[in-house]
Design a protein around this motif. Structure first.
Motif, PDB file in Angstrom:
ATOM      1  N   ARG A  10       0.834  -1.216   0.000  1.00  0.00           N
ATOM      2  CA  ARG A  10       0.000   0.000   0.000  1.00  0.00           C
ATOM      3  C   ARG A  10       0.861   1.255   0.000  1.00  0.00           C
ATOM      4  O   ARG A  10       0.649   2.169  -0.790  1.00  0.00           O
ATOM      5  N   LEU A  33       2.927   1.626  -3.352  1.00  0.00           N
ATOM      6  CA  LEU A  33       2.232   1.744  -4.637  1.00  0.00           C
ATOM      7  C   LEU A  33       0.877   2.441  -4.521  1.00  0.00           C
ATOM      8  O   LEU A  33       0.697   3.547  -5.023  1.00  0.00           O
ATOM      9  N   PHE A  34      -0.063   1.798  -3.880  1.00  0.00           N
ATOM     10  CA  PHE A  34      -1.450   2.264  -3.946  1.00  0.00           C
ATOM     11  C   PHE A  34      -1.689   3.609  -3.278  1.00  0.00           C
ATOM     12  O   PHE A  34      -2.487   4.411  -3.768  1.00  0.00           O
ATOM     13  N   ASP A  35      -1.019   3.888  -2.164  1.00  0.00           N
ATOM     14  CA  ASP A  35      -1.222   5.170  -1.488  1.00  0.00           C
ATOM     15  C   ASP A  35      -0.697   6.341  -2.313  1.00  0.00           C
ATOM     16  O   ASP A  35      -1.063   7.488  -2.061  1.00  0.00           O
ATOM     17  N   LEU A  44      -3.502   1.694 -14.096  1.00  0.00           N
ATOM     18  CA  LEU A  44      -2.333   0.831 -13.939  1.00  0.00           C
ATOM     19  C   LEU A  44      -2.738  -0.632 -14.068  1.00  0.00           C
ATOM     20  O   LEU A  44      -2.071  -1.411 -14.762  1.00  0.00           O
ATOM     21  N   GLY A  45      -3.826  -1.016 -13.430  1.00  0.00           N
ATOM     22  CA  GLY A  45      -4.311  -2.391 -13.535  1.00  0.00           C
ATOM     23  C   GLY A  45      -4.635  -2.769 -14.968  1.00  0.00           C
ATOM     24  O   GLY A  45      -4.266  -3.848 -15.444  1.00  0.00           O
ATOM     25  N   GLN A  80      -5.876   6.364 -11.289  1.00  0.00           N
ATOM     26  CA  GLN A  80      -4.547   5.888 -11.674  1.00  0.00           C
ATOM     27  C   GLN A  80      -4.389   4.400 -11.349  1.00  0.00           C
ATOM     28  O   GLN A  80      -3.791   3.661 -12.130  1.00  0.00           O
ATOM     29  N   GLN A  81      -4.938   3.975 -10.224  1.00  0.00           N
ATOM     30  CA  GLN A  81      -4.882   2.558  -9.859  1.00  0.00           C
ATOM     31  C   GLN A  81      -5.600   1.721 -10.912  1.00  0.00           C
ATOM     32  O   GLN A  81      -5.091   0.682 -11.356  1.00  0.00           O
ATOM     33  N   LYS A  82      -6.767   2.172 -11.326  1.00  0.00           N
ATOM     34  CA  LYS A  82      -7.535   1.450 -12.339  1.00  0.00           C
ATOM     35  C   LYS A  82      -6.762   1.405 -13.656  1.00  0.00           C
ATOM     36  O   LYS A  82      -6.668   0.354 -14.294  1.00  0.00           O
ATOM     37  N   LEU A  96      -1.183   6.619  -5.604  1.00  0.00           N
ATOM     38  CA  LEU A  96      -1.997   6.749  -6.812  1.00  0.00           C
ATOM     39  C   LEU A  96      -3.440   7.087  -6.464  1.00  0.00           C
ATOM     40  O   LEU A  96      -3.978   6.609  -5.464  1.00  0.00           O
ATOM     41  N   PRO A 155      -7.533   6.727  -7.257  1.00  0.00           N
ATOM     42  CA  PRO A 155      -8.303   5.563  -7.702  1.00  0.00           C
ATOM     43  C   PRO A 155      -8.297   5.400  -9.226  1.00  0.00           C
ATOM     44  O   PRO A 155      -8.214   4.278  -9.728  1.00  0.00           O
TER      45      PRO A 155
END
Length: 178
Positions: free
Chosen positions: A139, A142-144, A154-155, A150-152, A146, A148
Motif C-alpha cells: 500500500r 504503490l497504492f497510497d 495501472l491495472g 490511476q490505480q484502475k 496513486l 483511484p
C-alpha cells in the motif's frame, strides 16, 4: 516520374525492416521511469520481507501460491509456471523453504518424476503473521501514491501487457517450462 526498380524497392524495404523502431523521447522517459520504479518497488518489498520474515519476495510469492491452492499443494511444474521461474531455481527455493519447515515435498503417486510442494502448518502461520506487514508495504509503496483512477489505469495497462506477453503456443520455449 520514374518508379524505383523492384530490386531498389526490395532493398529499401529490407533496410526499413532492419532499422530498429527507436523509442521517441517521451517513450524513453516512460520506459526508464518504469524500469526505475519497478526495480525500486521489488527492492523495497524484498527488504521488507527479509526484515519481517527472513525470506525474499520470491519465496513469499511461492508460499502465497501454495496457500491459495487446493489442499495447499501444487505440482512443482505448476508452481514454477505460476512463479515464472525455472524448475531449477524453484527446486533451490523449495529446498530453502523446506529447511525452514514452511514447505515439504511429496512424490506424485501417478508420475514417478513428479513432485508436489505442500505448504506446512508452520508455513501457513508464517504467511498469516507476515501478510499484514507485506500488504502495508505494498500500500505505502504503490497504492497510497496513486489516485483511484490511476490505480484502475495501472491495472488495465498491466493486464494488457501481461496478456500480450503470454505465450500463445503450447510448446513455447519459456524458462519456467524447462
Amino acid at each position: 516520374m520514374d518508379r524505383p526498380s523492384t530490386a531498389a524497392r526490395d532493398a529499401a524495404g529490407e533496410r526499413a525492416a532492419a532499422e530498429p523502431r527507436w523509442l521517441d523521447d517521451e517513450e524513453q522517459r516512460t520506459w526508464l521511469a518504469y524500469v526505475h520504479a519497478s526495480t525500486l518497488l521489488e527492492d523495497s518489498l524484498d527488504r521488507q520481507l527479509q526484515r519481517d520474515a527472513g525470506m525474499p519476495h520470491l519465496y513469499y510469492g511461492l508460499l502465497v501460491q501454495l496457500s491459495a491452492a487446493p489442499r495447499r499443494r501444487l505440482r512443482m511444474t505448476e508452481l514454477a509456471r505460476g512463479s515464472k521461474i525455472t524448475r531449477s531455481r524453484l527446486s533451490h527455493a523449495i529446498a530453502r523453504l523446506e529447511r525452514s519447515g514452511w514447505v515439504r515435498r511429496e512424490d506424485c503417486p501417478t508420475d514417478k518424476r513428479g513432485q508436489f510442494a505442500i505448504l506446512t502448518e508452520e508455513g501457513q502461520e508464517v504467511l498469516r503473521q507476515t501478510a499484514p506487514g507485506h500488504v502495508e508495504a505494498v500500500r505505502q509503496a504503490l497504492f497510497d501514491r496513486l489516485s483511484p483512477e490511476q490505480q484502475k489505469s495501472l491495472g488495465e495497462i498491466m493486464r494488457i501487457v501481461a496478456e500480450g506477453l503470454q505465450p500463445k503456443e503450447a510448446g513455447a520455449d519459456l524458462p519456467w517450462l524447462r
